[in-house]
Design a protein around this motif. Structure first.
Motif, PDB file in Angstrom:
ATOM      1  N   GLY A 139      -6.838  -7.104   0.024  1.00  0.00           N
ATOM      2  CA  GLY A 139      -8.238  -7.290   0.177  1.00  0.00           C
ATOM      3  C   GLY A 139      -8.669  -6.947   1.982  1.00  0.00           C
ATOM      4  O   GLY A 139      -9.751  -7.511   2.158  1.00  0.00           O
ATOM      5  N   ALA A 140      -7.714  -6.817   2.643  1.00  0.00           N
ATOM      6  CA  ALA A 140      -7.989  -6.761   4.094  1.00  0.00           C
ATOM      7  C   ALA A 140      -9.231  -5.434   4.372  1.00  0.00           C
ATOM      8  O   ALA A 140      -9.434  -4.596   3.481  1.00  0.00           O
ATOM      9  CB  ALA A 140      -6.939  -6.278   4.914  1.00  0.00           C
ATOM     10  N   VAL A 147      -7.165  -2.629   8.097  1.00  0.00           N
ATOM     11  CA  VAL A 147      -6.103  -1.647   7.348  1.00  0.00           C
ATOM     12  C   VAL A 147      -5.865  -0.518   8.418  1.00  0.00           C
ATOM     13  O   VAL A 147      -4.591  -0.085   8.680  1.00  0.00           O
ATOM     14  CB  VAL A 147      -6.510  -1.202   6.133  1.00  0.00           C
ATOM     15  N   ALA A 148      -6.620  -0.071   8.970  1.00  0.00           N
ATOM     16  CA  ALA A 148      -6.808   1.271  10.057  1.00  0.00           C
ATOM     17  C   ALA A 148      -6.005   0.886  11.284  1.00  0.00           C
ATOM     18  O   ALA A 148      -5.185   1.805  11.590  1.00  0.00           O
ATOM     19  CB  ALA A 148      -8.268   1.756  10.142  1.00  0.00           C
ATOM     20  N   ALA A 205       0.236  -0.056   5.075  1.00  0.00           N
ATOM     21  CA  ALA A 205      -1.216  -0.105   4.843  1.00  0.00           C
ATOM     22  C   ALA A 205      -1.537  -0.356   3.445  1.00  0.00           C
ATOM     23  O   ALA A 205      -2.641  -0.909   3.204  1.00  0.00           O
ATOM     24  CB  ALA A 205      -1.864   1.009   5.435  1.00  0.00           C
ATOM     25  N   GLY A 206      -0.804   0.109   2.613  1.00  0.00           N
ATOM     26  CA  GLY A 206      -0.920   0.008   0.926  1.00  0.00           C
ATOM     27  C   GLY A 206      -1.131  -1.608   0.742  1.00  0.00           C
ATOM     28  O   GLY A 206      -2.001  -1.943  -0.053  1.00  0.00           O
ATOM     29  N   ALA A 207      -0.194  -2.242   1.209  1.00  0.00           N
ATOM     30  CA  ALA A 207       0.232  -3.576   0.954  1.00  0.00           C
ATOM     31  C   ALA A 207      -0.847  -4.376   1.509  1.00  0.00           C
ATOM     32  O   ALA A 207      -1.518  -5.368   0.817  1.00  0.00           O
ATOM     33  CB  ALA A 207       1.476  -3.840   1.709  1.00  0.00           C
ATOM     34  N   LEU A 208      -1.634  -4.235   2.491  1.00  0.00           N
ATOM     35  CA  LEU A 208      -2.592  -5.006   3.546  1.00  0.00           C
ATOM     36  C   LEU A 208      -4.096  -4.481   2.613  1.00  0.00           C
ATOM     37  O   LEU A 208      -4.830  -5.405   2.281  1.00  0.00           O
ATOM     38  CB  LEU A 208      -2.680  -4.115   4.587  1.00  0.00           C
ATOM     39  N   SER A 217      -9.591   6.871   9.785  1.00  0.00           N
ATOM     40  CA  SER A 217      -8.383   7.869   9.694  1.00  0.00           C
ATOM     41  C   SER A 217      -7.336   7.157  10.576  1.00  0.00           C
ATOM     42  O   SER A 217      -7.551   6.759  11.680  1.00  0.00           O
ATOM     43  CB  SER A 217      -9.092   9.268  10.200  1.00  0.00           C
ATOM     44  N   VAL A 218      -6.061   7.420  10.157  1.00  0.00           N
ATOM     45  CA  VAL A 218      -5.117   7.498  11.099  1.00  0.00           C
ATOM     46  C   VAL A 218      -3.999   8.529  10.846  1.00  0.00           C
ATOM     47  O   VAL A 218      -3.750   9.185  10.172  1.00  0.00           O
ATOM     48  CB  VAL A 218      -4.221   6.028  10.468  1.00  0.00           C
TER      49      VAL A 218
END
Lengths: 326, 326
Positions: free
Chosen positions: A163-164, A169-170, A156-159, A125-126
């Motif tokens: 495939g991160a 991503v968090a 975050a969506g791009a990351l 969660s962020v």
């Protein structure tokens, strides 16, 4: 009150019907908005949500390069845990799910409860809390989450699309929030369909400095002033909290009832202010992105970019509210 | 009146400064907005323009796949011939220039005068007159030009980008106008910065059916009604003039002060109406595209597509107000 609705109690469902009809790339089920393409195996899923009335946030940001699902609550009301649980399970492609939560007490509680109940899914969660105007507020302990939500969802969506893994991503999502600050100014109140009258009274010659996106009080009221002065108040508040330096991502956001022409007038003043501090607007958005129903006014959100965040901001995105290719 | 401006007489220039600052792909010179990349040899140039206050129309539609230049006049005031002459000469890449003109008397006269004075450039012109609400109006002989302007700019822009000659671009532009119809509904008046008070009085329980984009009178006033009924009035007017059939391109357009959520409510009703007539929305836009300052309300524009027009609508576009890739 005059609004383009059928009834106060059907407005969210009616708008979601329209959203689904207008965008074949989306599916709406049980008041959750999904990508029609479904989850992608191995990709971290992104879920956000919050009260309705802030469109295009969040449902308008579901699509390639941003969210996998959005949970719209009733107007200015948190989504219920069941919505969030449905969304979280549905978008999990086996790599876990990130919840992007604006810092309002109801949202925080309901996302936490949903995460606990989804013990079959790896959930991180962020919390987004970019609004420098006030500490604690009508619906919030700490700072409110506003315009930076869009930055977090995009980056975050791009990351995730690349495939991160979930922890990365968090971490980057939290970093975007850390690097972002916002401040809003209201010229008028919003009016919710259920109440049918303005949420607060604001005289014809006054503005509310530091307004929240549900009409929560800001720092103070002040006489109406030229755009240059209102922009300076917002930018001083941001700059006083996180000095403006280097390359910046800047959103000049309309609150829903303000013409685009006026937002460009504000943008010119924000640009001049930032140049005056020796910084530079490297990327920008001007328009209605995080709104408050029919409120007139604007907010400014600034994020300090680095090369990696700039690269992720520039990555392709394909949603109803934000779209660009390479 | 509270507006985000510095002064009533500087608003257009201030907004254009902001537009230029926000969009490096644009250049503003002598109150004309150009593509920064300049004219392309052998490509037909597209120039439009009209009074300011309708943003993103027209300046927000300058870029790849749409306009080469836009001439914004003062608020709700035609651009002067000098602006149009500058724009026409500057964008001519040797293949001639198409003027896209909304049907208002001042615009028509000034574009005609500019075309005559540009005798060194091959100029063709298309008149947009899609609004079925009234015949003749405050500023117009014949029908007013409204939402179809965006369709004409997008489709003619795509054709020009492909290298089609001037006569073909002009013919298809006129065909788009022929196939398009619009109808608008106002819940509130707009307020111009110069006047500082609403352009017209509209009681709290009344709407104006058939409103023009400068607040010109429509067909009649009626009691405020649910979105379903207001959408039906607009769609009946369109359908009565050009029967809804086949694949349609539909714009549900906000007038500037209406929240996006409400436009989606209207879109759902428009979609249901069209299905009821046995036709289909094949392509759509929902949002603020052809506005009237801070007016609350909506308009619907419908264009009967064919395969070629659909292909041109889908072609890549890269402007501040409209962008998509393949």
């Amino acid at each position: 009150m005059k609004k383009l609705i059928n009834a106060a109690d059907s407005v969210v469902g009616d708008a979601l019907r329209g959203l689904a009809a207008a965008h074949p790339s989306l599916r709406v089920r049980d008041q959750v908005v999904y990508r029609a393409s479904g989850p992608r195996a191995g990709k971290v899923g992104l879920v956000s949500g919050g009260g309705s009335g802030h469109e295009p946030l969040h449902a308008g940001f579901v699509g390639h390069g941003m969210l996998d699902a959005a949970c719209p609550g009733e107007i200015f009301t948190s989504p219920v845990p069941d919505q969030i649980i449905d969304a979280t399970r549905a978008v999990d492609g086996g790599a876990g799910v990130l919840h992007i939560v604006k810092n309002y007490t109801g949202d925080v509680l309901n996302f936490e409860m949903a995460a606990e109940l989804c013990d079959d899914v790896d959930v991180a969660s962020v919390l987004v809390d970019d609004d420098v105007a006030v500490q604690d507020s009508l619906y919030t302990a700490g700072r409110r989450g506003t315009g930076a939500t869009l930055f977090v969802e995009k980056i975050a969506g791009a990351l995730a699309e690349e495939g991160a893994p979930l922890d990365v991503v968090a971490r980057v999502a939290a970093e975007v929030d850390d690097r972002s600050r916002s401040f809003g100014v209201a010229l008028t109140s919003c009016t919710t369909p259920a109440a049918g009258k303005p949420t607060f009274d604001l005289p014809d010659d006054r503005v509310e400095l530091g307004i929240g996106i549900h009409g929560e009080p800001g720092r103070r009221r002040a006489p109406m002033a030229p755009a240059r002065e209102l922009a300076a108040v917002a930018m001083e508040a941001v700059h006083g909290d996180l000095p403006l330096q280097g390359d910046l991502l800047v959103l000049v956001n309309g609150m829903g009832g303000t013409p685009l022409m006026e937002l460009y007038v504000v943008f010119a003043e924000v640009d001049a202010f930032i140049r005056g501090k020796g910084a530079r607007i490297a990327r920008s958005l001007v328009g209605d992105y995080v709104t408050s129903l029919d409120m007139q006014g604007f907010s400014v959100t600034v994020c300090r970019l680095d090369d990696e965040l700039t690269r992720l901001w520039d990555a392709p995105v394909e949603t109803p509210g934000l779209r660009w290719g390479r």
